[in-house]
Enzyme design. Structure first.
Site, PDB file in Angstrom:
ATOM      1  N   SER A   1     -23.869   6.644  21.223  1.00 52.32           N
ATOM      2  CA  SER A   1     -23.416   5.278  21.464  1.00 52.32           C
ATOM      3  C   SER A   1     -22.275   4.869  20.536  1.00 52.32           C
ATOM      4  CB  SER A   1     -24.583   4.291  21.286  1.00 52.32           C
ATOM      5  OG  SER A   1     -25.609   4.545  22.208  1.00 52.32           O
TER       6      SER A   1
ATOM      7  N   CYS B   1     -30.689  -0.376  25.904  1.00 51.50           N
ATOM      8  CA  CYS B   1     -29.344  -0.573  25.358  1.00 51.50           C
ATOM      9  C   CYS B   1     -28.299  -0.680  26.480  1.00 51.50           C
ATOM     10  CB  CYS B   1     -29.013   0.549  24.371  1.00 51.50           C
ATOM     11  SG  CYS B   1     -27.688   0.121  23.230  1.00 51.50           S
ATOM     12  N   PHE B   2     -27.451   0.326  26.672  1.00 51.85           N
ATOM     13  CA  PHE B   2     -26.479   0.292  27.763  1.00 51.85           C
ATOM     14  C   PHE B   2     -27.194   0.162  29.103  1.00 51.85           C
ATOM     15  CE2 PHE B   2     -22.746   2.190  30.096  1.00 51.85           C
ATOM     16  CZ  PHE B   2     -21.825   1.228  29.706  1.00 51.85           C
TER      17      PHE B   2
ATOM     18  N   GLN C   1     -27.817  -3.431  29.859  1.00 59.24           N
ATOM     19  CA  GLN C   1     -26.617  -4.127  30.331  1.00 59.24           C
ATOM     20  C   GLN C   1     -26.320  -3.789  31.793  1.00 59.24           C
ATOM     21  OE1 GLN C   1     -23.761  -2.813  27.421  1.00 59.24           O
ATOM     22  NE2 GLN C   1     -25.001  -3.607  25.740  1.00 59.24           N
TER      23      GLN C   1
ATOM     24  N   HIS D   1     -33.306   0.167  20.799  1.00 58.27           N
ATOM     25  CA  HIS D   1     -33.685   1.579  20.895  1.00 58.27           C
ATOM     26  C   HIS D   1     -35.148   1.756  20.494  1.00 58.27           C
ATOM     27  CE1 HIS D   1     -29.357   3.305  20.740  1.00 58.27           C
ATOM     28  NE2 HIS D   1     -29.286   2.007  20.938  1.00 58.27           N
TER      29      HIS D   1
ATOM     30  N   GLU E   1     -37.080   4.265  20.636  1.00 56.56           N
ATOM     31  CA  GLU E   1     -37.434   5.558  20.029  1.00 56.56           C
ATOM     32  C   GLU E   1     -37.251   5.518  18.517  1.00 56.56           C
ATOM     33  OE1 GLU E   1     -33.357   5.596  19.498  1.00 56.56           O
ATOM     34  OE2 GLU E   1     -34.434   5.090  21.335  1.00 56.56           O
TER      35      GLU E   1
END
Length: 399
Positions: free
Chosen positions: A50, A260-261, A264, A352, A354
């Site tokens: 990222s 995350c992405f 979006q 995230h 994880e």
């Protein structure tokens, strides 16, 4: 023999200059200058896809004391465009280390700078916002200041960039399920991290990592029980193809989880907008409220864009996917940190879960996803059973 650091300078697009010493590879690198607030976990940060296209500043003043090892990388290489630290460790003091951070940066060609006032740079970015910049070291440090600034202002801005093709796998790969198998999971690799794949496999998914260019036909070809969109770099508004594929996934009512992405792009698929944050969230100490439980979680973040959505109550998806709510909210600035759909089996978070470097407050989300998929499979099995005549009905029909 100890190397004598060569001169280096960090230049920001507003003309700000910060002289220091070369760290890692020497030369020139350009990118968006951002800061990460983690006190530890720099190896996971450096190898997080990222961060592609970004020059990362570590706000923690002392970096490199634990070295680098072969067990903790999140991907196949270091992805940051450049690296800024205040005081790099001169020795490695950890039994797990296989090499020094400096050597790893040199090996992967990452141009860095040390000996700068990282606190002052962070305060400047917090005020003025993330901006383009460049690190010039060695002979390049002596370039004319106007030429250095010209190179930076000629470089592309992060807004509008689609970077997932740079970090995604080129061919599909499979991570076998661990324990009781749920089924095949299609993971669209937009910059996925190894810890994410390990967590999904540990929940019983046969994890199929697919290139970012995969079509809906490519996804359904593996007969998936669900779809997962990963983290990744770039501007979500520049990923129309992945949003279109996700809409086909949602139309097919395949369970979906995005991080995350992937959060979006889920927002865009629902019909919501996205926008660029002033300086973003990057680090492993971001407080988020889970509205379903009322718990405050400390979470790992790396994002410069966010979803636009009403924070209070539920609302209708502009693209016709029913009721949706903002499930998680960032407590520092009230940014949307999660979305949950009521009428389709889909949810996402902006961070995230994880969190290989910690904390692990949000790891439960993988369990939540696994249970969502199991419920969906039970529902589909029930529908299938109801569509068939029962044994008793068949017998009654023959009497």
């Amino acid at each position: 023999m100890t190397r004598i650091p060569e001169p280096a300078v960090l230049v920001l697009e507003d003309g700000s200059r910060y002289p220091g010493r070369a760290y890692g590879a020497t030369g020139v690198t350009l990118g968006e200058v951002v800061f990460a607030t983690g006190m530890s976990g720099y190896q996971e940060t450096l190898t997080d896809p990222s961060y592609a296209g970004q020059i990362v500043l570590q706000t923690a003043p002392h970096i490199g004391n634990t070295g680098m090892n072969d067990e903790d990388p999140e991907s196949r290489r270091i992805w940051v465009a450049g690296y800024i630290v205040r005081d790099p460790s001169r020795v490695v003091s950890n039994w797990r280390a296989d090499e020094s951070l400096d050597d790893a940066l040199v090996r992967d060609g990452i141009v860095g700078i040390s000996g700068v006032d990282t606190r002052a740079i962070t305060r400047h970015i917090r005020s003025a916002g993330s901006m383009r910049g460049g690190i010039f070291s060695g002979e390049e440090a002596h370039l004319d200041a106007r030429e250095q600034l010209r190179r930076i202002t000629d470089a592309p801005e992060m807004a509008g960039q689609n970077l997932s093709a740079q970090v995604s796998v080129s061919e599909a790969a499979v991570t076998p399920a661990v324990g009781e198998r749920i089924g095949n999971l299609a993971v669209l690799d937009l910059g996925v991290k190894q810890a994410t794949l390990d967590n999904l496999a540990a929940r019983g998914f046969e994890v199929h990592v697919l290139p970012q260019s995969s079509t809906f036909a490519d996804i359904t070809a593996i007969d998936p029980v669900a779809v997962f969109y990963s983290n990744g770099p770039g501007d979500p508004s520049a990923s129309d193809a992945q949003v279109a594929v996700l809409r086909e996934v949602l139309d097919a009512r395949l369970p979906y989880f995005g991080i995350c992405f992937g959060n979006q792009l889920f927002g865009r698929a629902l019909g919501l907008g996205t926008y660029k944050l002033t300086f973003g969230h990057r680090g492993i100490n971001q407080p988020v409220l889970d509205r379903a439980t009322g718990r405050v979680e400390i979470t790992a973040h790396n994002h410069g864009f966010a979803v636009e959505a009403p924070l209070e109550g539920s609302f209708d998806s502009p693209n016709g996917y029913g009721k949706v709510e903002v499930s998680h909210v960032g407590l520092n600035d009230q940014v949307v940190e999660g979305l949950r759909a009521f009428d389709i089996p889909a949810f996402s978070v902006q961070y995230h879960p994880e969190a290989a470097a910690g904390p692990h407050d949000a790891n439960y989300l993988f369990d939540r996803f696994a249970e969502l998929v199991r419920q969906d499979l039970r529902g589909r099995s029930g529908e299938h059973s109801e569509s068939k005549p029962s044994a008793d009905a068949n017998q009654n029909g023959t009497k």
